[in-house]
Design a protein around this motif. Structure first.
Motif: not given
Length: 427
Positions: A212-213, A267-271, A300-302, A352-353
């Motif tokens: 978790p961010v 940073a990873e970001t998830r939609l 998932l992407a950066t 981040a998501h």
């Protein structure tokens, strides 16, 4: 903010005797958020007598509950402790209220939030057995308009099923002489696990976030409603060749949110998103399937990939994540068979998501109770920061309305960059 005064509260039971017994709930029902989904419909006074008269609404609701009899029941438990619907016929809660709001002022002030939910949607109990499944509130405004607020237990319905019920109720209320509404199907065994389970995918959306961010909580968000014109939607879809309206719009929201949050490029970001599997299963579910038939999925992407690439990059990632079929859904149902549903992640997402939900298929024209279509329909609150609903904008053919929530410190920058991107679409 104006006030609301409660006038009456009663229970509406089905107009005829309905089947008793229990409705078995699938793993997708048990995996849904254990709570009520609050929605609001705004109606402008049409000057006709009997506008949203309480007795007429209660009568039509009682008749609608004949076909949708599980909604008149209570959440229960079977002998093993598994959640089920007890078809008791006890009824739905029906509340009337009045407010000194004027509709135009309300529409200017309304954003999905706890305060608006408390004004226009009935109070609900703890969402655990035994509890009622449907709560209705009709609020009469000072200008003559009406707000119809609903709270339906999410373990029993997804958005499409809830819309199916409202459309049927509205059809009965207006005395429609057209085709009979589609009858609901309560055979949730159609989504039961296979005798020999085969989990072929990882299904990370049903597992806690391992990294978790800046976790957020339900109380830390600011919400907004933003409208994209038909021209803006067309221009955006032209930049995302082959993408649906939902995917193109959400791709832009994802890109702008990543920019506004000022997250590190690596940073990873998830939609996160949801897929309605009714037509994707083999064979497809009946058109009137009434329950939860949606599955979680995600792209998932950066942050750097989402921000640096053209918007069609994010749209393509979302397309790949939302193109799953029968084998994926069956794998998920099998996976959930061996998971404790109460321990599934439901309490929020990382900063981040995003979590995006499409309500594009919910036609406002089908919510006409006999006094015209609503001038607005949407969620009454957002559950936590990072939630996005994509809806058809009322009365604006081809326009799209976004209801979204972000961290309070992020929202001003998001509005700025999103407005800038919309302006570029029109160049």
């Amino acid at each position: 903010m104006a006030t609301v005064e409660l006038l009456t509260s009663e229970v509406v039971v089905p107009a005829e005797e309905t089947p008793a017994g229990a409705v078995w709930m699938s793993n997708l029902d048990l995996a849904a958020r254990r709570g009520y989904t609050p929605t609001v419909y705004f109606y402008r006074a049409d000057g006709k007598p009997g506008f949203f008269a309480g007795d007429a609404l209660k009568d039509s609701l009682a008749r609608a509950l004949v076909a949708f009899y599980p909604l008149a029941g209570r959440l229960g438990l079977d002998d093993t402790g598994r959640v089920q619907i007890d078809c008791t016929g006890e009824g739905a809660v029906f509340v009337t209220a009045r407010s000194d709001y004027v509709l135009d002022n309300l529409m200017n002030e309304f954003v999905p939030c706890n305060e608006m939910r408390d004004l226009f949607v009935p109070a609900t109990p703890a969402p655990n057995p035994p509890c009622a499944l449907l709560f209705v509130q009709v609020t009469y405004l000072r200008c003559g308009g009406v707000v119809l607020g609903l709270a339906v237990h999410h373990s029993v319905v997804d958005a499409r099923s809830a819309a199916h019920f409202v459309e049927t109720w509205a059809s009965i209320a207006r005395g429609s002489t057209g085709d009979a509404p589609v009858l609901p199907c309560f055979d949730h065994k159609l989504l039961s696990a296979r005798p020999t389970r085969a989990v072929l995918y990882d299904h990370p959306e049903y597992k806690p976030d391992p990294t978790p961010v800046h976790p957020v909580t339900a109380s830390t968000y600011e919400s907004a409603i933003i409208t994209l014109t038909k021209a803006q939607v067309i221009a955006l879809k032209a930049r995302c060749a082959g993408a649906s309206t939902f995917r193109a719009v959400v791709a832009l929201v994802w890109q702008c949110a990543c920019r506004a949050r000022s997250l590190p490029p690596d940073a990873e970001t998830r939609l996160h998103s949801m897929i309605d599997m009714r037509a994707r299963l083999a064979p497809p579910l009946p058109s009137g399937y009434f329950g939860n038939a949606v599955i979680r999925t995600s792209a998932l992407a950066t942050v750097g990939e989402v921000v640096a690439n053209p918007v069609d990059y994010a749209a393509r990632r979302l397309l790949a994540a939302t193109s799953q079929g029968d084998d994926y859904a069956r794998s998920l149902v099998d996976y959930l068979e061996d998971v404790d549903a109460m321990n599934l992640p439901r309490s929020g997402i990382s900063r981040a998501h995003l979590r995006a939900i499409s309500w594009m298929g919910m036609s406002l024209h089908d919510s006409d109770f006999g006094w015209g279509v609503p001038v607005f329909m949407g969620p009454a609150l957002m559950y936590y920061s990072g939630f996005v609903y994509v809806m058809q904008a009322p009365g604006k053919d081809g326009a799209v309305a976004l209801a979204l929530s972000l961290e309070p410190e992020t929202m001003p920058e998001f509005r700025k960059v999103f407005t800038e991107e919309l302006a570029r679409l029109e160049l």
